[in-house]
Design a protein around this motif. Structure first.
Motif, PDB file in Angstrom:
ATOM      1  N   ARG A   1      45.729  14.831  62.099  1.00  0.00           N
ATOM      2  CA  ARG A   1      46.092  15.847  61.114  1.00  0.00           C
ATOM      3  C   ARG A   1      44.850  16.364  60.426  1.00  0.00           C
TER       4      ARG A   1
ATOM      5  N   SER B   1      43.363  18.402  56.816  1.00  0.00           N
ATOM      6  CA  SER B   1      43.571  18.976  55.491  1.00  0.00           C
ATOM      7  C   SER B   1      42.341  19.792  55.135  1.00  0.00           C
TER       8      SER B   1
ATOM      9  N   VAL C   1      44.397  23.580  50.384  1.00  0.00           N
ATOM     10  CA  VAL C   1      45.041  24.822  50.807  1.00  0.00           C
ATOM     11  C   VAL C   1      45.958  24.631  52.010  1.00  0.00           C
ATOM     12  N   ARG C   2      45.798  23.545  52.733  1.00  0.00           N
ATOM     13  CA  ARG C   2      46.659  23.365  53.900  1.00  0.00           C
ATOM     14  C   ARG C   2      46.535  21.956  54.441  1.00  0.00           C
ATOM     15  N   THR C   3      47.646  21.370  54.808  1.00  0.00           N
ATOM     16  CA  THR C   3      47.620  20.158  55.618  1.00  0.00           C
ATOM     17  C   THR C   3      48.500  20.421  56.818  1.00  0.00           C
ATOM     18  N   ALA C   4      47.988  20.174  58.002  1.00  0.00           N
ATOM     19  CA  ALA C   4      48.780  20.469  59.198  1.00  0.00           C
ATOM     20  C   ALA C   4      48.379  19.533  60.323  1.00  0.00           C
TER      21      ALA C   4
ATOM     22  N   LEU D   1      47.406  23.734  64.122  1.00  0.00           N
ATOM     23  CA  LEU D   1      46.489  24.576  63.356  1.00  0.00           C
ATOM     24  C   LEU D   1      45.460  25.178  64.298  1.00  0.00           C
TER      25      LEU D   1
ATOM     26  N   GLU E   1      42.287  30.010  62.532  1.00  0.00           N
ATOM     27  CA  GLU E   1      42.950  29.904  61.241  1.00  0.00           C
ATOM     28  C   GLU E   1      42.233  28.888  60.358  1.00  0.00           C
ATOM     29  N   LEU E   2      41.827  27.795  60.986  1.00  0.00           N
ATOM     30  CA  LEU E   2      41.150  26.731  60.251  1.00  0.00           C
ATOM     31  C   LEU E   2      39.867  27.253  59.619  1.00  0.00           C
TER      32      LEU E   2
ATOM     33  N   LEU F   1      40.534  29.505  56.804  1.00  0.00           N
ATOM     34  CA  LEU F   1      40.966  28.772  55.614  1.00  0.00           C
ATOM     35  C   LEU F   1      39.771  28.211  54.855  1.00  0.00           C
TER      36      LEU F   1
END
Lengths: 500, 322, 353
Positions: free
Chosen positions: A212, A214, A222-225, A230, A234-235, A238
């Motif tokens: 995963r 973060s 801002v995001r955990t995926a 992901l 996009e990463l 971010l």
């Protein structure tokens, strides 16, 4: 395992330092048996988060739960009793001590009251064997490569009861083979159901090892995926995002100067294990941006161009003539300035006054015999204080007493006062509030209009896009391409960083 | 050979080379008599230097040991004059040395003051105290003192191992055990190697610092006791400049002045090297004692230069990686 | 919150604010200390402040204090510059011994006095160059680098004395007597030597950019390097200055004693010089050079010595008193110590872990 109670859960955790909001109600969870990658630029809040998790800092607000139960981590010892072990970025061991001593420092096996080094060495070898490392434990740690030192640090951190392992940029100084060795060990630990928090800035490695991901930015999560969900583009987007309207709404830079004689041309510049070989051309009146993720070689490029770090290949021409015996001193004399990223360590001289800090570079250009008259110094200092709106009671105040943003402006003032032909800015707006940020961006544009050449390294893509005529894109300490003119957009840069 | 033994090997090599040079130049030089005298004459310096070794390995420095030797001597002489047994006086002085060193270490840690300046103040303080106790040399007259200097173990050949040399060797043995086989010793090395890391790894910085300087005080006081017994007197100027001899002995013994690396046993050979140079000059007869200082200074320079190059290459390596 | 802060904000505490601002002036504490010592001296000896004219020279205890403090003060000025670069020069005493031997040797060889003076100062500069090379080029820590000359310098002085047989290291020279113990316009002539080197250093530090560069290198070496300062040359120059100052002090001391004494000439002067710098507010961490305050520091040390001698306390106490003064000054300067005092002064029950 997906639905199990997370091993560590942080709920609404906030932390402030004087003048900085380091973490803002962060919700984060780490599960058993996962490798969780934590990403973010410098100042995003990564180290604060780790320090709270390992008991080195206490949160101002929010709660930490371990296995679902609220826990108080008020000291590193408390964190250790909960099975949380940390390996910091800088190897925090003693290089002059032997590997054995490093591994057994606070509890050596004894016989008849005296330390038995034979038993200690045996224990050290056992601990290393857990990581399949087999080295001579009697040699001083400093005799080994950083990779081995890193592994020894992990071996030291791994207790019998370790349940959470925090690794802060463990791969920053490892080569590909060493990274692979480390990853094998991590996979092995993962199978032992240890939760691993892995802080890094190498995107490739994230996708190879992490389950995963973060992303922290400006103190917010801002995001955990899941890593598979992901996308790489996009990463990066971010990580490099920024919500500053002040910059985004600014007009695009003036047209690039006609392709004329380069002011500075770096040809095949590089240094082994520091920065890959690159070419770079900067013309008068042009702003060249250096874009890339943390650790991609932005600062390294700037320092090599300035001569603060000696290159081992390549050469630099300035106004067509090669610069011999490059050093900061030589560069300053030629009219090149450099605002470093780390202003406390490399920029300000905190005991000296604002005035003395401002005149410093100009004075070195004049030489020690031709001292700038006091009147002239005062005039210059007050002019700079006005132009850059430096908040100080007077020019004689020690610069160490100013706020971070104002210190940054003082360093900028130092170089502007010396009237350079080329100014290299490494993270010119780090730690600066919104208003000052817009001012500095405006200043960069004005300077450029006046014919100064600028090389700007920044982690903030919007800033790069707003000021640059041309952008050199970096990845993993290599220049991967250049974008010029209308092509300088956020999307293009992100795509190039991602390797598209 | 392991890295950590290279400096000591260099030291022992220099010692043997000097000894053989002396043997080649002068008759009767290669004898246990010369060796025994060497050990006896330099015993007090080497004892004091053992304490300095710990201080330097921890990354500090102690400039007050010469004054400590003088102070211990005059106070001991005074105490014996007042009817104390020399051994009781010695024990009192050693206790004083430990206490004094402990306080110095405590001040260094709580005030974060550089060791060199605080021990410099200590140099003044103790030397001034010497003068306050006595301005002249005071003889120590006691049957024990005579017995102490008379007692000796014959060596094969014509030499002797004097009682002061035996105390020195015992002190050295204790130093080796403390340095290499106790947790405190390991902590000293850790502190000198990297203070921040050591603290993170759980080394108790304050306690260790206090103990290091207390140990330094112990050894310099013991050196003072031996010097007083050896000369059978207390002299307020005794030990002037011994701090430099001790530091020289430590450095010649292969200990890095930057801290973290060194062997206690090296100090023995370091001290013997300077002693040997003095002995050779003595044997020659045509050279003056001025040579001893200059040659020691030169050796000091060469050793520091060698250390510098060793560290330099290591740092360069690390920099190119980091 | 710091004391200064709360006081300067509170308007009701206006007179206190003035006091606080006064206390922040660096010269205040050393001046107060000097004044205190002098007042005590005045009580001990009513004649302390009287200055008479004897045989056309000013004469009195105050003149004597200044006269005696001159060698230490000159050495301390050079030390202040070296400390400003974050360095230290332990070899000044040995340099003084070497200078003395040079003077005696060359005088015995029959050189004219000016050549002798030049030779002595050249030797001192050479010593400074040696220290500077070790520190700046070989990057050896200053304590260690200057220790080498400290250990061997006195031996070198002894060997220089051997060059002319070394049987009688005394000499007589009108020229040297004149610059050390002689008088000029009612004042001891060595004061002019001291004033001259002070003026020269002041010009160097405050009228060229050298002072700024020294303080930049001592304050933050990495930043100074990036600003284009050649830190190596600055450090080298600082040790040359220190060597020259020690050389001048050596000339004055040797001319005073008419002899070369390699063993005790300038013994412990490095300690007095460092002490003078520290009393003058210079931090051993480098970054600031206060020439005037260093001079004040040297005067304080000497007036302390003088008052000990006058008060009838045995002179042996001198060293002990000096040691205690160093300790007190060091403790007062230590940030950690001050923070500790401040914390314990706070109301109880608010102890931080």
């Amino acid at each position: 395992m997906e639905d199990a109670v997370p091993r560590i859960a942080m709920v609404g955790v906030s932390k402030s330092f004087p003048g900085v909001r380091a973490l803002e109600s962060v919700d984060f969870c780490l599960r058993a048996g996962e490798v969780h990658a934590l990403l973010g630029e410098n100042g995003a809040g990564k180290s604060t988060l780790i320090k709270i998790m390992t008991g080195a800092l206490r949160q101002d607000a929010g709660e930490i739960r371990i296995d679902g139960r609220p826990a108080t981590l008020d000291s590193p010892a408390a964190a250790r009793t909960h099975g949380i072990s940390t390996v910091y970025q800088e190897v925090n061991l003693v290089p002059t001590l032997s590997v054995t001593k490093n591994l057994t420092l606070e509890r050596q096996p004894r016989r008849f009251g005296l330390i038995s080094w034979r038993d200690a060495a045996k224990r050290a070898r056992e601990r290393l064997a857990r990581l399949s490392v087999d080295i001579d434990v009697e040699r001083p740690l400093g005799a080994y490569s950083v990779a081995i030192q890193q592994l020894v640090a992990i071996a030291r951190a791994l207790e019998e009861d370790t349940r959470v392992l925090v690794l802060d940029e463990p791969t920053a100084s490892l080569d590909a083979r060493e990274v692979e060795l480390l990853f094998q060990i991590l996979r092995d630990l993962k199978r032992q159901n240890i939760a691993i928090l892995f802080i890094t800035h190498f995107i490739d490695q994230v996708y190879r090892i992490a389950d995963r991901i973060s992303v922290l930015r400006n103190g917010r999560l801002v995001r955990t995926a899941a890593a598979v969900e992901l996308h790489r583009l996009e990463l990066i987007s971010l990580m490099l995002g920024r919500e500053l309207e002040a910059v985004d709404s600014a007009p695009p830079p003036a047209a690039a100067p006609a392709a004329g004689e380069p002011l500075l041309a770096a040809e095949g510049l590089g240094r082994r294990r520091y920065m890959g070989v690159f070419d770079l051309v900067i013309r008068a009146g042009e702003v060249v941006g250096l874009a890339g993720l943390l650790g991609s070689g932005r600062t390294e490029t700037a320092k090599l161009v300035f001569g603060a770090v000696r290159s081992d290949t390549g050469r630099v021409r300035f106004k067509g003539r090669p610069i011999t015996a490059r050093s900061p001193r030589r560069s300053v004399r030629l009219g090149i300035g450099f605002c470093p990223e780390n202003r406390k360590a490399e920029g300000i001289i905190s005991e000296l006054s604002v005035r003395e800090n401002i005149v410093l570079a100009m004075q070195t250009k004049r030489g020690w015999l031709r001292r700038l008259p006091v009147d002239e110094q005062n005039r210059l200092a007050s002019e700079m204080i006005n132009v850059l709106a430096i908040a100080t009671s007077d020019a004689e105040k020690p610069v160490g007493q100013l706020s971070g943003g104002n210190q940054q402006k003082v360093i900028l003032a130092r170089w502007l006062a010396s009237k350079p032909r080329l100014l290299i800015l490494d993270e010119p707006t780090r730690g600066i509030d919104v208003g000052a940020h817009a001012e500095i961006v405006a200043l960069i544009r004005r300077l450029c209009k006046e014919g100064m050449a600028l090389l700007v390294a920044s982690s903030e893509l919007e800033e790069i896009v707003a000021v640059s005529h041309r952008v050199a894109v970096l990845r993993d300490r290599c220049h991967v391409g250049e974008i010029a003119g209308a092509g300088v957009t956020r999307e293009n840069i992100v795509r190039m960083i991602a390797g598209g | 050979m392991k890295e950590r033994y290279i400096p000591i090997a260099g030291t022992i090599f220099v010692f043997i080379a000097l000894f053989l040079t002396g043997g080649a130049l002068y008759k009767h030089f290669l004898s246990t008599l010369v060796l025994g005298d060497l050990l006896a004459d330099n015993a007090f310096i080497i004892i004091a230097a053992i304490g300095t070794t710990f201080v330097i390995i921890s990354g500090g420095i102690d400039l007050s040991i010469g004054s400590m030797i003088g102070f211990v001597g005059v106070v001991m002489a005074g105490l014996v004059g007042h009817g104390w047994h020399p051994l009781a006086a010695a024990a009192a002085m050693i206790a004083f040395g430990v206490l004094y060193g402990g306080i110095v270490g405590w001040i260094i840690d709580i005030c974060d003051i550089q060791p060199f300046i605080i021990t410099l103040a200590g140099l003044f303080l103790l030397r001034g105290s010497c003068f306050m106790v006595s301005l002249d040399s005071v003889p120590i007259k006691h049957s024990f003192v005579d017995a102490f200097s008379a007692w000796r173990i014959p060596l094969p050949g014509s030499g002797f191992l004097t009682s002061s040399a035996i105390v020195m060797l015992l002190a050295l043995l204790a130093g080796v055990v403390i340095a290499h086989f106790t947790r405190f010793g390991t902590n000293v090395y850790a502190l000198g190697g990297d203070r921040t890391s050591a603290a993170l790894m759980g080394v108790p910085i304050r306690r260790t610092t206090v103990m290091i300087y207390a140990l330094g005080g112990f050894y310099s006081a013991l050196g003072g006791v031996i010097y007083a017994l050896y000369t059978a007197s207390g002299y307020p100027l005794a030990g002037s400049g011994v701090e430099l001899d001790a530091i020289a002995a430590v450095v010649l013994g292969g200990t890095l002045l930057t801290g973290g690396v060194g062997l206690v046993v090296g100090t023995l050979f370091g001290g013997l090297i300077s002693g040997l140079i003095a002995t050779i000059i003595d044997f020659d007869g045509t050279l003056t004692s001025a040579w001893a200082r200059v040659v020691v200074g030169l050796l000091l320079f060469l050793f520091i230069l060698a250390q510098r190059t060793l560290i330099g290459t290591r740092n360069a390596l690390r920099q190119s990686i980091g | 919150m710091s004391r200064e802060h709360t006081n300067s904000v509170g308007l009701t505490a206006y007179p206190r604010a003035v006091l606080v601002r006064l206390a922040e002036k660096r010269a205040v504490w050393p001046l107060l200390a000097l004044a205190l010592i002098l007042v005590v001296d005045g009580f001990i000896s009513p004649e302390f402040f009287s200055i008479r004219i004897v045989e056309g020279h000013l004469f009195g205890s105050l003149v004597d204090v200044v006269y005696r403090s001159m060698p230490t003060a000159v050495v301390a000025l050079g030390m202040a510059v070296v400390i400003g670069t974050k360095g230290i020069d332990l070899s000044v005493g040995a340099v003084i011994a070497i200078c003395g031997a040079m003077i005696t040797w060359r005088l015995h060889m029959g050189d004219p006095p000016l050549i002798v003076l030049g030779a002595a100062l050249a030797a001192a500069l050479l010593c400074g160059l040696w220290n500077g090379l070790l520190v700046a080029l070989l990057d050896i820590q200053p304590i260690v680098a200057t220790l080498i000359l400290m250990v061997s310098g006195r031996g070198i002085a002894q060997m220089i004395n051997l060059l002319y047989g070394g049987t009688d290291p005394s000499f007589s020279s009108d020229f040297f007597a004149a610059i050390s113990t002689g008088h000029l316009a009612m004042l001891p002539s060595r004061l002019f030597v001291g004033a001259g080197i002070f003026a020269l250093l002041w010009l160097l530090m405050r009228r060229t950019a050298f002072g700024l560069f020294v303080e930049a290198v001592g304050g933050n070496a990495a930043a100074a390097d990036l600003a284009g300062i050649d830190a190596k040359m600055i450090k080298l120059a600082a040790y040359l200055v220190s060597g020259l100052c020690a050389g001048l002090a050596g000339v004055v001391i040797t001319a005073d004693t008419h002899t070369s004494d390699p063993v005790s000439a300038g013994l412990y002067i490095e300690l007095d010089a460092i002490l003078a710098v520290v009393i003058g507010g210079g931090s051993l961490a480098g970054g600031r050079v206060y020439l005037g305050l260093t001079l004040l520091g040297a005067l304080i040390i000497q007036s302390l010595t003088t008052s000990i001698l006058m008060s009838g306390v045995p002179p042996e106490y001198n060293l002990v008193v000096k040691a205690l003064v160093v300790l007190i000054v060091l403790l007062l300067q230590s940030h950690k110590f001050r923070a500790r005092i401040r914390r314990s002064a706070r109301p109880a029950g608010k102890h931080l872990p």
